[in-house]
Design an enzyme around this catalytic site. Structure first.
Site, PDB file in Angstrom:
ATOM      1  N   ASN A 107       8.459  -2.526   2.345  1.00 51.85           N
ATOM      2  CA  ASN A 107       9.142  -2.408   1.056  1.00 51.85           C
ATOM      3  C   ASN A 107       8.330  -1.526   0.115  1.00 51.85           C
ATOM      4  O   ASN A 107       8.256  -0.329   0.289  1.00 51.85           O
ATOM      5  CB  ASN A 107       9.379  -3.813   0.486  1.00 51.85           C
ATOM      6  N   ASP A 159       7.728  -6.938  -3.218  1.00 52.68           N
ATOM      7  CA  ASP A 159       8.788  -5.943  -3.356  1.00 52.68           C
ATOM      8  C   ASP A 159       8.172  -4.718  -4.017  1.00 52.68           C
ATOM      9  O   ASP A 159       7.349  -4.041  -3.425  1.00 52.68           O
ATOM     10  CB  ASP A 159       9.958  -6.515  -4.157  1.00 52.68           C
TER      11      ASP A 159
END
Length: 238
Positions: A107, A159
């Site tokens: 990510n 993230d």
């Protein structure tokens, strides 16, 4: 506040290149695009069938690095690529290199201030991995290591990710935004109360404001240490 672009093809990761052009990872079109000064789009990469490109960074030499996580619900055998990769594209867009393909869901990614280390997080495994960079911009595979584990009892997974000028890593994780020093030691968390942190960016006149997004809001927090400016300042050859 104003609308800059619509539609965006569900653009996710955003950054700027050395010329200040906006680079975006588009979910719906499964491509990396660059917005030119006249507003037109240049396709940086679009050959990843069935993949939803996620995040992108630009090195001071102009090379573009991006993640290509497997998030498509269709069975993998229906698509050309059956792994989740991290890629590098040269400034002339002529050469694309698969750097590594053993992540579950790669990510966010970010460079250390001296660009000698590339951090890449894995949302599924809940940790950040670190790689030393070779002189040619590829990863020194033997240096692969788990830099920090961001799992916990609260909601949230790794993230978006950014680094400040002293090398501290800011990354979404369980319970908020984690702050980890260059040695991998957890310094603390920014707790914003939302279920997940989806992306972040440094900004402000002094680069000491950390902007972050959750699933439904935009937030900001003032910090004492500035983030790495974007576009990345060009470094002189050694």
């Amino acid at each position: 506040m104003s609308v800059f672009q619509e539609p965006t093809n569900r653009a996710n990761g955003l950054t700027r290149d050395l010329q200040g052009r906006l680079i975006a990872c588009e979910h719906d079109t499964r491509r990396v695009t660059r917005q030119e000064p006249d507003g037109s789009l240049t396709v940086v990469a679009n050959s990843f069938q069935g993949r939803q490109l996620n995040d992108v960074v630009v090195k001071s030499d102009g090379c573009i690095y991006f993640t290509d996580p497997w998030t498509n619900p269709a069975p993998r055998e229906q698509w050309d690529l059956t792994f989740s990769g991290v890629y590098r594209i040269t400034p002339d867009l002529g050469t694309m290199t698969l750097l590594i393909g053993d992540f579950v869901i790669p990510n966010g990614l970010a460079f250390s201030p001296d660009e000698k280390v590339l951090y890449i997080n894995d949302s599924r495994r809940g940790h950040i991995r670190a790689f030393d960079l070779m002189p040619n911009g590829t990863l020194a595979q033997q240096t692969d290591r788990v830099f920090a584990d961001l799992r916990g009892d609260e909601s949230g997974v790794p993230d978006g990710m950014k680094v400040d000028t002293q090398g501290n890593v800011f990354c979404g994780g369980a319970g908020g935004i984690w702050i980890v020093d260059p040695s991998g030691k957890k310094l603390g968390r920014i707790v914003h109360g939302a279920p997940a942190t989806t992306n972040m960016a440094f900004g402000g006149d002094d680069w000491k404001t950390l902007y972050f997004t959750t699933r439904d809001r935009l937030g900001a927090v003032n910090l004492k240490i500035p983030g790495i400016p974007m576009p990345a300042p060009k470094k002189s050859p050694i």
